[in-house]
Design a protein around this motif. Structure first.
Motif, mmCIF file in Angstrom:
data_model
loop_
_atom_site.group_PDB
_atom_site.id
_atom_site.type_symbol
_atom_site.label_atom_id
_atom_site.label_comp_id
_atom_site.label_asym_id
_atom_site.label_seq_id
_atom_site.Cartn_x
_atom_site.Cartn_y
_atom_site.Cartn_z
ATOM 1 N N ILE A 34 -8.868 -17.494 -2.424
ATOM 2 C CA ILE A 34 -8.079 -17.424 -1.187
ATOM 3 C C ILE A 34 -7.998 -16.004 -0.630
ATOM 4 O O ILE A 34 -7.438 -15.792 0.434
ATOM 5 N N GLY A 35 -8.558 -15.048 -1.346
ATOM 6 C CA GLY A 35 -8.564 -13.674 -0.864
ATOM 7 C C GLY A 35 -8.778 -12.705 -2.001
ATOM 8 O O GLY A 35 -9.197 -13.090 -3.098
ATOM 9 N N HIS A 36 -8.491 -11.457 -1.725
ATOM 10 C CA HIS A 36 -8.640 -10.391 -2.718
ATOM 11 C C HIS A 36 -7.392 -9.524 -2.729
ATOM 12 O O HIS A 36 -6.706 -9.396 -1.715
ATOM 13 N N VAL A 37 -7.136 -8.929 -3.881
ATOM 14 C CA VAL A 37 -6.086 -7.924 -4.023
ATOM 15 C C VAL A 37 -6.771 -6.652 -4.494
ATOM 16 O O VAL A 37 -7.551 -6.677 -5.448
ATOM 17 N N GLN A 38 -6.482 -5.561 -3.797
ATOM 18 C CA GLN A 38 -7.083 -4.270 -4.118
ATOM 19 C C GLN A 38 -5.985 -3.277 -4.458
ATOM 20 O O GLN A 38 -5.030 -3.119 -3.700
ATOM 21 N N ALA A 39 -6.097 -2.633 -5.625
ATOM 22 C CA ALA A 39 -5.135 -1.595 -6.014
ATOM 23 C C ALA A 39 -5.533 -0.296 -5.329
ATOM 24 O O ALA A 39 -6.703 0.068 -5.305
ATOM 25 N N ARG A 40 -4.544 0.371 -4.757
ATOM 26 C CA ARG A 40 -4.794 1.627 -4.045
ATOM 27 C C ARG A 40 -3.764 2.660 -4.483
ATOM 28 O O ARG A 40 -2.572 2.355 -4.573
ATOM 29 N N ALA A 41 -4.238 3.854 -4.749
ATOM 30 C CA ALA A 41 -3.337 4.936 -5.140
ATOM 31 C C ALA A 41 -2.543 5.401 -3.923
ATOM 32 O O ALA A 41 -3.080 5.527 -2.826
ATOM 33 N N ASP A 42 -1.271 5.625 -4.143
ATOM 34 C CA ASP A 42 -0.369 6.123 -3.109
ATOM 35 C C ASP A 42 0.417 7.256 -3.746
ATOM 36 O O ASP A 42 0.615 7.267 -4.965
ATOM 37 N N ARG A 43 0.863 8.199 -2.975
ATOM 38 C CA ARG A 43 1.579 9.333 -3.565
ATOM 39 C C ARG A 43 2.868 8.891 -4.267
ATOM 40 O O ARG A 43 3.392 9.583 -5.125
ATOM 41 N N ARG A 44 3.356 7.704 -3.939
ATOM 42 C CA ARG A 44 4.582 7.194 -4.556
ATOM 43 C C ARG A 44 4.323 6.181 -5.663
ATOM 44 O O ARG A 44 5.252 5.674 -6.265
ATOM 45 N N GLY A 45 3.053 5.852 -5.903
ATOM 46 C CA GLY A 45 2.713 4.872 -6.941
ATOM 47 C C GLY A 45 1.518 4.046 -6.514
ATOM 48 O O GLY A 45 0.785 4.414 -5.609
ATOM 49 N N THR A 46 1.334 2.914 -7.150
ATOM 50 C CA THR A 46 0.210 2.032 -6.829
ATOM 51 C C THR A 46 0.643 0.981 -5.827
ATOM 52 O O THR A 46 1.692 0.355 -5.984
ATOM 53 N N ARG A 47 -0.164 0.810 -4.800
ATOM 54 C CA ARG A 47 0.063 -0.236 -3.790
ATOM 55 C C ARG A 47 -1.014 -1.292 -3.990
ATOM 56 O O ARG A 47 -2.116 -0.997 -4.438
ATOM 57 N N PHE A 48 -0.693 -2.524 -3.642
ATOM 58 C CA PHE A 48 -1.641 -3.621 -3.742
ATOM 59 C C PHE A 48 -1.879 -4.183 -2.354
ATOM 60 O O PHE A 48 -0.945 -4.627 -1.689
ATOM 61 N N ARG A 49 -3.124 -4.141 -1.910
ATOM 62 C CA ARG A 49 -3.491 -4.593 -0.568
ATOM 63 C C ARG A 49 -4.025 -6.028 -0.640
ATOM 64 O O ARG A 49 -4.934 -6.331 -1.415
ATOM 65 N N ALA A 50 -3.462 -6.907 0.179
ATOM 66 C CA ALA A 50 -3.945 -8.281 0.309
ATOM 67 C C ALA A 50 -5.029 -8.297 1.386
ATOM 68 O O ALA A 50 -4.822 -7.790 2.489
ATOM 69 N N PHE A 66 1.497 -3.875 -0.551
ATOM 70 C CA PHE A 66 2.712 -4.273 -1.262
ATOM 71 C C PHE A 66 2.883 -3.444 -2.523
ATOM 72 O O PHE A 66 1.911 -2.931 -3.062
ATOM 73 N N TRP A 67 4.112 -3.352 -3.012
ATOM 74 C CA TRP A 67 4.395 -2.598 -4.223
ATOM 75 C C TRP A 67 4.095 -3.403 -5.477
ATOM 76 O O TRP A 67 4.045 -2.847 -6.566
ATOM 77 N N SER A 68 3.897 -4.716 -5.351
ATOM 78 C CA SER A 68 3.564 -5.516 -6.535
ATOM 79 C C SER A 68 2.388 -6.443 -6.215
ATOM 80 O O SER A 68 2.218 -6.880 -5.076
ATOM 81 N N ALA A 69 1.609 -6.727 -7.248
ATOM 82 C CA ALA A 69 0.494 -7.659 -7.096
ATOM 83 C C ALA A 69 1.015 -9.053 -6.758
ATOM 84 O O ALA A 69 0.396 -9.789 -5.987
ATOM 85 N N ASP A 70 2.168 -9.416 -7.313
ATOM 86 C CA ASP A 70 2.766 -10.725 -7.008
ATOM 87 C C ASP A 70 3.023 -10.886 -5.512
ATOM 88 O O ASP A 70 2.737 -11.939 -4.940
ATOM 89 N N ASP A 71 3.554 -9.845 -4.886
ATOM 90 C CA ASP A 71 3.830 -9.919 -3.449
ATOM 91 C C ASP A 71 2.540 -10.031 -2.638
ATOM 92 O O ASP A 71 2.482 -10.768 -1.648
#
Length: 80
Positions: A34-50, A66-71
């Protein structure tokens, strides 16, 4: 960058399958991607892009960060 392997909450009705470093396919309970989730580094932590593939343009469209993979997975599930 360290490798991140997101864990979904046990009640999630989707699963992640590795596609590339920091990229996972999101597979629903029926076995459809149904799609992909990509982890991306952010200065405040890891973000997850849908991201979802858009066949007419042959490109991926970003649905949100998003701040969580679940979101991120929920975004893909509920935006179908």
């Amino acid at each position: 960058m360290t490798t991140i392997t997101p864990k979904l909450r046990p009640s999630a009705s989707a699963r992640l399958a590795p596609a590339a470093p920091s990229l996972w396919r999101v597979i629903d309970a029926g076995g459809r991607v149904i799609g992909h989730v990509q982890a991306r580094a952010d200065r405040r932590g890891t973000r997850f892009r849908a991201r979802r593939y858009h066949p007419p343009t042959r490109a991926f469209r970003d649905l949100g960060d998003f701040w969580s993979a679940d979101d991120a997975v929920d975004c893909l599930r509920f935006s179908r």
